[in-house]
Design an enzyme around this catalytic site. Structure first.
Site, short mmCIF file in Angstrom:
data_model
loop_
_atom_site.label_atom_id
_atom_site.label_comp_id
_atom_site.label_asym_id
_atom_site.label_seq_id
_atom_site.Cartn_x
_atom_site.Cartn_y
_atom_site.Cartn_z
N ARG A 25 24.37 -15.19 2.19
CA ARG A 25 23.22 -15.17 1.27
C ARG A 25 23.62 -15.56 -0.15
O ARG A 25 22.83 -16.16 -0.89
CB ARG A 25 22.59 -13.77 1.34
CG ARG A 25 21.26 -13.64 0.59
CD ARG A 25 20.59 -12.31 0.94
NE ARG A 25 19.64 -11.87 -0.08
CZ ARG A 25 18.36 -12.17 -0.12
NH1 ARG A 25 17.81 -12.93 0.79
NH2 ARG A 25 17.58 -11.71 -1.09
N VAL A 58 14.46 -16.13 -4.13
CA VAL A 58 14.96 -15.93 -2.77
C VAL A 58 14.40 -14.55 -2.40
O VAL A 58 14.73 -13.55 -3.04
CB VAL A 58 16.50 -15.95 -2.73
CG1 VAL A 58 17.00 -15.67 -1.32
CG2 VAL A 58 17.02 -17.30 -3.23
N SER A 59 13.52 -14.52 -1.41
CA SER A 59 12.78 -13.29 -1.11
C SER A 59 13.71 -12.16 -0.69
O SER A 59 14.86 -12.40 -0.30
CB SER A 59 11.78 -13.55 0.02
OG SER A 59 10.94 -14.62 -0.31
N ALA A 60 13.17 -10.94 -0.73
CA ALA A 60 13.96 -9.77 -0.32
C ALA A 60 14.33 -9.89 1.16
O ALA A 60 13.48 -10.27 1.98
CB ALA A 60 13.16 -8.50 -0.55
N GLN A 64 12.13 -11.03 4.65
CA GLN A 64 12.53 -12.16 5.48
C GLN A 64 12.78 -11.71 6.92
O GLN A 64 12.38 -12.39 7.87
CB GLN A 64 13.79 -12.81 4.90
CG GLN A 64 13.49 -13.47 3.55
CD GLN A 64 14.74 -13.97 2.84
OE1 GLN A 64 15.76 -13.29 2.84
NE2 GLN A 64 14.65 -15.12 2.22
#
Ligand SMILES: C[S@@+](CC[C@H](N)C(=O)[O-])C[C@H]1O[C@@H](n2cnc3c(N)ncnc32)[C@H](O)[C@@H]1O
Length: 394
Positions: A25, A58-60, A64
């Site tokens: 990530r 960048v989403s949590a 996701q």
């Protein structure tokens, strides 16, 4: 992070777990502290607008994971992701494998450039990253077995349905009267039907499909009401209502522990003819003008120049259980607060432990006579129907 996502039930399958355990990530959030990057609930904001509001991130991981589980992506599938960040597209690339195909689109060239670079550097050069307003989809690469929307969508444009394979799944964080739910939709006899939904929050979609919400100021900028664009609001009446004495009604309905009650919000938003979110700055709360509520705003029933909203009162010293209390303002404060309390009790009796809502999406041209009973929310391209199947044993 993967362990936490498993523990919280957000990662459920081995395939999605493996994808999370494989994609680094941090490669998609260079410069951000690792504790933040690998916190299951943390968003990494990558761009803000001129007012400081997040427009890309960048989403949590939590969101996701939930959405990828909803999507049920399998090897060899063709997947469209709407809204790019790179990381989620890499997870999808892991899920579809070498035989599959991933297309991710974004309206913002900054995001597209960034995602293209980071995907290539992280070993996913096969992901197609395109600069597109997703309102029209990506016809040249359709059909898609899965379409995953990662921005808060106001509506479902025809292109998404048209470009979805016959047995495809569309996962979309849809805004319904100010509330957002990630809904997994499949085709059923000419329209889309939910096969599950989850609570979520997203930056709003931009471009041709941009959100039609508005903020009605009730007292300077301290208290405001957030409503859907199509709702008619008696702003002067509501401002006046705030100056009148309020009524408070106990509901007798308690919640506590970790039991989620976000379905109550969706139930109220569908049961009430007019609904909005009351948001207040701390100064207005401390002055006793309105009660403290959730960050997203108090779920508010509107009727002419009166309104009622829900707050909660601790019923245990350690503040782990709460009772819902309704506050009414305006000439009809009493009636509207009582009706609100009745709806809370109805939810408690019939829906609290039930299957939840059924959400159906019909094209706008569908005649009313062909749409079953339920709350109909009119969008630009669709009519969204929300109905609440009852528990038969109660
Ligand atoms: C939450 S971010 C996407 C996160 C990403 N999926 C990830 O890997 O975490 C939402 C993105 O949607 C994009 N977006 C908003 N409106 C759009 C539109 N109409 N078409 C395509 N992208 C859009 C924004 O520019 C933003 O980058």
């Amino acid at each position: 992070m993967v362990g936490q996502l498993r523990t919280h039930g957000e990662l459920r399958t081995d395939t999605v777990t493996r994808a999370f355990a494989t994609v680094p990530r941090e490669a998609f959030a260079p410069g951000a502290p690792l504790e933040q990057v690998y916190n299951r609930d943390d968003v990494v904001i990558t761009k803000r607008d001129e007012n400081g509001l997040a427009v890309s991130s960048v989403s949590a991981p939590r969101i996701q994971a939930i959405m990828l589980e909803q999507a049920d992506i399998r090897p060899g599938m063709r997947v469209l992701e709407i809204g790019s960040g790179g990381y989620n597209a890499a997870l999808i690339a892991e899920l579809v494998g070498p035989e599959g195909e991933v297309t991710t689109v974004d309206i913002d060239p900054f995001v597209v450039d960034r995602a293209t670079q980071y995907l290539a550097e992280a070993g996913y050069p096969q992901v197609r990253v395109l600069l597109v307003d997703a309102e029209g989809g990506v016809p040249e690469h359709a059909p898609f077995d899965r379409i995953i929307v990662t921005a808060g969508a106001w509506d479902i444009p025809p292109a998404w349905t048209e470009q979805l394979a016959e047995d495809g799944v569309l996962v979309v964080p849809l805004r319904l009267r100010g509330l957002t739910r990630s809904i997994a939709l499949v085709r059923e006899r000419g329209h889309l039907v939910s096969c599950g939904y989850e609570l979520c929050g997203f930056v709003p979609i931009q471009g041709a499909g941009a959100n039609a919400e508005r903020l009605v100021l009730l007292q300077s900028e301290d208290i405001a009401l957030r409503v859907d664009g199509d709702q008619i609001v008696d702003a002067d009446g509501l401002r006046n209502a705030l100056t009148l004495p309020r009524v408070a009604r106990q509901s007798g309905v308690e919640v506590g522990g970790f039991e989620p009650f976000d379905d109550l919000d969706l139930f109220l938003a569908t049961a009430l003819d007019a609904f909005g979110l009351l948001v207040a700055k701390p100064a207005a709360i401390e002055a006793g003008l309105v009660e403290r509520s959730t960050r997203m705003g108090a779920k508010t029933a509107l009727e002419g120049g009166s309104f009622a909203y829900r707050a909660s009162q601790a019923t245990s010293e350690d503040r782990t259980s709460f009772e819902f209390v309704v506050y009414g303002h305006g000439p009809d404060a009493d009636r509207i607060a009582n009706e609100y309390v009745e709806l809370i009790r109805e939810w408690d009796r019939l829906h609290r432990h039930g299957p939840g809502a059924r959400i159906e999406v019909f094209p706008t041209a569908t005649p009313h006579a062909e749409i079953p009973d339920g709350r109909l929310i009119e969008k630009r391209h669709t009519r969204v129907l929300i109905s609440w199947p009852h528990l038969t044993s109660s």
